[in-house]
Design an enzyme around this catalytic site. Structure first.
Site, PDB file in Angstrom:
ATOM      1  N   GLY A  77      32.228 -14.293  38.292  1.00  0.00           N
ATOM      2  CA  GLY A  77      32.792 -15.201  37.279  1.00  0.00           C
ATOM      3  C   GLY A  77      34.258 -15.497  37.526  1.00  0.00           C
ATOM      4  N   LEU A 116      35.925 -17.983  38.481  1.00  0.00           N
ATOM      5  CA  LEU A 116      36.561 -19.268  38.164  1.00  0.00           C
ATOM      6  C   LEU A 116      36.838 -19.421  36.668  1.00  0.00           C
ATOM      7  CD1 LEU A 116      34.707 -21.675  40.646  1.00  0.00           C
ATOM      8  CD2 LEU A 116      36.734 -20.261  40.987  1.00  0.00           C
ATOM      9  N   GLY A 117      36.567 -18.388  35.902  1.00  0.00           N
ATOM     10  CA  GLY A 117      36.852 -18.427  34.466  1.00  0.00           C
ATOM     11  C   GLY A 117      38.303 -18.096  34.159  1.00  0.00           C
ATOM     12  N   GLN A 118      38.581 -17.873  32.874  1.00  0.00           N
ATOM     13  CA  GLN A 118      39.978 -17.718  32.438  1.00  0.00           C
ATOM     14  C   GLN A 118      40.689 -16.544  33.118  1.00  0.00           C
ATOM     15  OE1 GLN A 118      40.672 -16.532  28.375  1.00  0.00           O
ATOM     16  NE2 GLN A 118      42.783 -17.257  28.363  1.00  0.00           N
ATOM     17  N   ASP A 130      25.132 -16.055  41.870  1.00  0.00           N
ATOM     18  CA  ASP A 130      24.611 -16.138  40.510  1.00  0.00           C
ATOM     19  C   ASP A 130      24.254 -14.720  40.072  1.00  0.00           C
ATOM     20  OD1 ASP A 130      23.210 -16.500  38.186  1.00  0.00           O
ATOM     21  OD2 ASP A 130      21.949 -18.135  38.959  1.00  0.00           O
ATOM     22  N   TYR A 152      27.011 -12.909  21.329  1.00  0.00           N
ATOM     23  CA  TYR A 152      28.034 -12.412  22.260  1.00  0.00           C
ATOM     24  C   TYR A 152      28.340 -10.943  21.950  1.00  0.00           C
ATOM     25  CZ  TYR A 152      32.628 -12.111  24.584  1.00  0.00           C
ATOM     26  OH  TYR A 152      33.694 -11.750  25.350  1.00  0.00           O
ATOM     27  N   LYS A 174      27.540  -7.659  24.144  1.00  0.00           N
ATOM     28  CA  LYS A 174      28.633  -6.801  24.626  1.00  0.00           C
ATOM     29  C   LYS A 174      28.430  -5.340  24.197  1.00  0.00           C
ATOM     30  CE  LYS A 174      31.202  -9.361  27.242  1.00  0.00           C
ATOM     31  NZ  LYS A 174      31.390  -8.999  28.666  1.00  0.00           N
TER      32      LYS A 174
HETATM   33  N1  SER Z   1      38.035 -14.360  23.500  1.00  0.00           N
HETATM   34  C1  SER Z   1      36.685 -13.988  23.191  1.00  0.00           C
HETATM   35  C2  SER Z   1      36.039 -14.968  22.303  1.00  0.00           C
HETATM   36  O1  SER Z   1      36.737 -15.524  21.480  1.00  0.00           O
HETATM   37  C3  SER Z   1      36.660 -12.640  22.558  1.00  0.00           C
HETATM   38  O2  SER Z   1      36.342 -11.702  23.496  1.00  0.00           O
HETATM   39  O3  SER Z   1      34.873 -15.166  22.368  1.00  0.00           O
END
Ligand code: SER
Length: 317
Positions: free
Chosen positions: A8, A10-12, A53, A142, A146
């Site tokens: 991952g 290329l994410g933040q 992937d 999410y 997690k």
């Molecule tokens: N920054 C994340 C979100 O807002 C929290 O882990 O989903």
């Protein structure tokens, strides 16, 4: 010698983390990867890159073998807001993707660093100075994924001896790559709008406090925990870490010190607000401080100043 695969990438977090880790471990020892190439993205031209992937075990396995990987930083995930729009995909990527990464790590005896999130907490969690070990009944997919990930990573350590480690990241603020689909993203968007338009309509309501962190501290945390003395770690996969806690008003007041004309108003997104309402106001990160020396460098004031300088510079170009 460490050989680190970042999923991952290329994410933040990934772009900054790749550069940061390359400066520490050497350019050829850090391998960013993502599901697809993104032409024009800076990482495409800065060194090695693999298409990978996380849902494809065979591909992870072959990349690990090909590059003699010793460590994985597993960043590929769907965030809270996007997750609610497609829970099935969020579960698949966040849990089955992690499962594949843990399996490859078991087979090849790799160390894995897995970011968790403040999203593991929910309505019934104590909101202020949320303890390290407390009630975790999140209401988003999410958060559910997690919590599952934290438990699965603990399991892989206790059952198979895999060296798994992780932190619970708060909202991350960065000037390089935009966050995508998170509840805390307003705290990044506000800076772009403050510079470009001198005003911002926040999708999170006033009075909503959440933990936040500036990206340099997040990068430092990843490397510090990766390098931490294993014998000192009582927890492994889910350290509370935080650097600051604020609501939109406090952030706006800080920005106004640099851009006096800046005005904040609100256009609250009810779905995201509902998520924010279930997350802590502030975390107790004393276990991370005690077990591996966690200490952030940036608070609200220094983060805001640096963020504005970096962004003004970037937007000028
Ligand atoms: N920054 C994340 C979100 O807002 C929290 O882990 O989903």
């Amino acid at each position: 010698m460490k050989k680190i695969l970042i999923t991952g990438a290329l994410g933040q977090i990934g772009t900054d983390l790749t550069r940061y880790m390359r400066s520490i471990y050497g350019k050829d020892n850090v391998l960013p990867s993502s599901r697809k190439r993104k032409e024009g993205h800076p990482l495409m031209n800065e060194g090695n890159f693999e298409t990978l992937d996380v849902l494809n075990y065979e591909v992870i396995d072959s990349v690990v073998k090909k590059h003699h990987i010793t460590h994985i930083v597993h960043l590929a995930a769907i965030l809270s807001g996007t997750g609610e729009k497609n829970p099935q995909v969020a579960w698949d990527i966040n849990v089955n993707g992690l499962y594949n990464v843990l399996e490859v790590s078991r087979v090849h005896d790799l160390s894995v660093l897995i970011p968790s999130s403040i999203a593991v907490f929910g309505e019934s969690t104590p909101k202020d100075l949320t303890p390290q070990d407390t009630i975790m009944r999140p209401s988003t997919i999410y958060g559910v994924s997690k919590v599952s990930g934290e438990l699965l990573a603990d399991y892989y350590h206790s059952k198979f001896g895999v060296d798994t480690r992780g932190v619970r990241f708060p909202g991350l603020i960065s000037s390089d790559t935009m966050p995508g689909g998170g509840t805390t993203d307003y705290a990044v968007h506000i800076f772009y709008e403050a510079i470009k338009n001198k005003r911002y309509a926040s999708f999170i309501d006033k009075g909503t406090f959440m933990d936040m962190m500036y990206m340099p501290d997040a990068l430092k945390a990843i490397v510090q925990l990766m390098e931490a003395d294993e014998s000192k770690l009582k927890h492994r996969n889910a350290f509370n870490i935080s650097a600051m806690s604020f609501d939109p008003e406090m952030l706006a007041a800080e920005i106004k010190k640099h851009i006096p004309e800046f005005e904040l108003d609100y256009d609250v997104d009810q779905d995201l607000q509902k998520i924010a309402n279930t997350w802590p106001n502030s975390l107790d990160d004393s276990e991370a401080r005690a077990q591996w020396g966690w200490e952030p460098d940036y608070d609200l004031t220094s983060m805001t100043k640096d963020m504005l300088e970096k962004l003004i510079n970037k937007l000028d170009k």
